[in-house]
Design an enzyme around this catalytic site. Structure first.
Site, PDB file in Angstrom:
ATOM      1  N   SER A   1       0.865  -1.182   0.000  1.00 26.23           N
ATOM      2  CA  SER A   1       0.000   0.000   0.000  1.00 26.23           C
ATOM      3  C   SER A   1       0.900   1.230   0.000  1.00 26.23           C
ATOM      4  O   SER A   1       1.509   1.560   1.024  1.00 26.23           O
ATOM      5  CB  SER A   1      -0.909   0.001   1.229  1.00 26.23           C
TER       6      SER A   1
ATOM      7  N   LYS B   1      -7.304   1.736  -2.743  1.00 26.93           N
ATOM      8  CA  LYS B   1      -6.910   1.387  -1.376  1.00 26.93           C
ATOM      9  C   LYS B   1      -6.971   2.608  -0.461  1.00 26.93           C
ATOM     10  O   LYS B   1      -7.404   2.514   0.689  1.00 26.93           O
ATOM     11  CB  LYS B   1      -5.490   0.795  -1.379  1.00 26.93           C
TER      12      LYS B   1
ATOM     13  N   LYS C   1       0.268   5.023   8.496  1.00 20.99           N
ATOM     14  CA  LYS C   1       1.023   5.085   7.231  1.00 20.99           C
ATOM     15  C   LYS C   1       0.088   5.289   6.050  1.00 20.99           C
ATOM     16  O   LYS C   1       0.335   6.134   5.180  1.00 20.99           O
ATOM     17  CB  LYS C   1       1.838   3.793   7.067  1.00 20.99           C
TER      18      LYS C   1
END
Length: 294
Positions: free
Chosen positions: A96, A170, A238
């Site tokens: 990701s 995502k 993150k």
């Protein structure tokens, strides 16, 4: 396609690679840590000494790494994928990362005659182990068709659009999940402060419009103070960082993301960064001096 290379054998990568082995795929693996490589070697994987070594031995190369800098290093760094990549190979980055980085690396690989897909996943460790991840794919659709069967051994893949689109999907996913968990914790705090059992409220509303997979998964964790990951807070921080980096580049205002990021950063500062992101419940417990545990 023949042998598959897998780079990155952490909390997500190791079970994903294991599922490929269980499906009978020929696999060569690499990680900076020896332990997960040894574990996979015991069930049939070949081990490599570098990303370049993986790429020299495989037709499809899958990467599953923490963030943009790690993927860039594996592709472009010393003994990286670019050192040995060949015409016709396919690199599938399942990490990701920021969409702009996916596009940057894709251009470098295409200059060598290789193809790249970005294919980040959602579902956390549990679904990685079960092989039921949601996989969001960006890149050329004809390239996706060549690896779809491989991806579907690790979950359910869906093609979105061109390179970077999987990462965008995502980021949207992580935005909605973060805000949803916070909304669940905030709502249940209202129930608790009002003197009503939050678990009974959950059972009363779960079948209505407020019901969601997120509430189904996270409300019971909050009521049981069951915060083993799952999906760790530091990883969601993150991801929200990538959301903010992308939104800032687009001059897009996302105030709810900013607020939930502050909540997660608060939890991380208190030493909770490795707990499941459902631990947003702890933030509300402290904020309101209540306990949501049943």
């Amino acid at each position: 396609m023949g042998k598959i290379g897998f780079i990155g054998l952490g909390i997500m990568g190791k079970p994903m690679a294991s599922n490929l082995l269980k499906a009978g795929k020929s696999l060569v693996v690499y990680d900076i840590a020896d332990a997960p490589m040894k574990e996979l070697a015991e069930i049939g994987a070949e081990t490599a000494i570098s990303p370049a070594d993986v790429t020299a031995k495989a037709d499809i190369i899958i990467t599953m790494l923490p963030n943009s800098p790690h993927v860039r290093e594996v592709v472009t760094g010393k003994d990286g994928i670019l050192d040995t990549v060949k015409n016709g190979q396919i690199v599938v980055d399942m990490s990701s990362i920021a969409p702009l980085v996916s596009r940057e690396l894709c251009a470098l690989l295409e200059a060598k005659g290789a193809e790249m897909l970005d294919a980040p996943v959602s579902g956390g460790q549990e679904k990685a182990e079960k092989g039921t991840l949601a996989i969001m794919v960006g890149g050329k659709e004809d390239v996706y068709s060549k690896v779809k069967d491989v991806l579907d051994l690790m979950g359910k893949s869906n093609y979105v659009a061109g390179i970077g689109a999987g990462q965008t999907a995502k980021l949207v996913n992580q935005t909605i999940v973060a805000i949803n968990i916070a909304a669940v914790a905030e709502g249940m705090s209202l129930a608790k402060k009002s003197g009503v059992d939050p678990e009974k409220v959950f059972n009363a509303i779960r079948g209505g419009l407020a019901g969601s997979q997120c509430m189904e998964d996270k409300a019971p964790r909050i009521f049981e103070a069951r915060y083993n990951p799952g999906f760790r807070i530091n990883l969601h921080i993150k991801d929200l960082g990538n959301v903010q980096e992308t939104s800032h580049a687009l001059h897009l205002s996302m105030p709810l993301v900013a607020q939930v990021m502050e909540m997660m950063q608060n939890l991380a500062a208190e030493g909770h960064e490795t707990l499941d992101h459902g631990a947003l419940g702890l933030f509300y417990e402290k904020l309101n001096n209540i306990s949501l545990k049943k």
